[in-house]
Design an enzyme around this catalytic site. Structure first.
Site, PDB file in Angstrom:
ATOM      1  N   ALA A 191       3.729  -1.770  -1.612  1.00  0.00           N
ATOM      2  CA  ALA A 191       3.016  -0.869  -2.635  1.00  0.00           C
ATOM      3  C   ALA A 191       3.136   0.562  -2.273  1.00  0.00           C
ATOM      4  O   ALA A 191       3.119   0.980  -0.914  1.00  0.00           O
ATOM      5  CB  ALA A 191       1.414  -1.218  -2.665  1.00  0.00           C
ATOM      6  N   CYS A 192       3.297   1.642  -3.156  1.00  0.00           N
ATOM      7  CA  CYS A 192       3.490   3.044  -2.939  1.00  0.00           C
ATOM      8  C   CYS A 192       2.148   3.546  -2.487  1.00  0.00           C
ATOM      9  O   CYS A 192       2.283   4.758  -2.020  1.00  0.00           O
ATOM     10  CB  CYS A 192       4.097   3.844  -3.896  1.00  0.00           C
ATOM     11  SG  CYS A 192       3.425   3.724  -5.599  1.00  0.00           S
ATOM     12  N   GLY A 193       1.039   3.250  -2.995  1.00  0.00           N
ATOM     13  CA  GLY A 193      -0.363   3.515  -2.582  1.00  0.00           C
ATOM     14  C   GLY A 193      -0.516   4.944  -3.452  1.00  0.00           C
ATOM     15  O   GLY A 193      -0.425   4.980  -4.624  1.00  0.00           O
TER      16      GLY A 193
END
Length: 187
Positions: A21-23
């Site tokens: 996940a890129c957050g």
């Protein structure tokens, strides 16, 4: 026994579709200084995160990602003068962003109930501000379920002696959970 790595392919799960996940992104001034540059940098992060796929079936209907910032006191004070809302110094009031029904009767019902809960919690409802919006760039899906957006200003009770106590009161379950449940279920 612990397994390392990804689980094996089974049922509907296939490890080939795993990805990180890129957050989220943070831009802050660690000394707490407010500046327009921080807002500009935060908007740049939003543009750089479009790869995360937060879009619906239309390119102009997204996930509603945005930025969170400190209360812009000077802006609110100027805006609220025109509405007859007297905002005192920062820390003496809180601002809530509410997504209400488009239907005026249902919206008024929700606002009245909100005012009751604020009073039950010992705070003062100072007034409402309708947030100006420009839906012209939104997709039809977003427009079909777009809420009526209002800000509510809540005055701090004199019984609350510090900013942290007021912050806790505004985020206490009676206000947040009751209203969140009320607005999503009843309205």
């Amino acid at each position: 026994m612990r397994t390392k790595g990804l689980p094996r392919k089974q049922g509907l799960y296939d490890p080939q579709f795993e990805h990180d996940a890129c957050g989220i992104g943070f831009i802050v001034n660690v000394k707490g200084f407010k500046s327009h540059q921080i807002i500009t940098q935060a908007l740049k992060i939003l543009r750089n995160l479009t790869h995360r796929g937060g879009f619906g079936s239309e390119a102009n209907t997204g996930d509603g990602a945005g930025i969170l910032m400190q209360i812009p006191h000077r802006f609110f004070r100027q805006s609220c003068v025109q509405l007859g809302i007297d905002l005192q110094e920062p820390g003496s009031y809180g601002v809530g962003m509410l997504f209400l029904p488009q239907d005026e009767e249902r919206r008024q019902f929700c606002e009245c109930r909100f005012a009751e809960i604020v009073a039950e919690e010992g705070q003062a409802l100072l007034g409402w501000r309708t947030v100006p919006v420009d839906p012209s760039t939104l997709g039809e899906t977003a427009k079909s379920c777009m809420p009526f957006i209002r800000q509510v200003f809540i005055g701090r009770s004199p019984d609350l002696i510090d900013d942290q106590a007021f912050e806790r009161k505004c985020s206490d379950p009676p206000i947040v959970n009751t209203l969140g449940h009320f607005f999503t279920e009843s309205c």
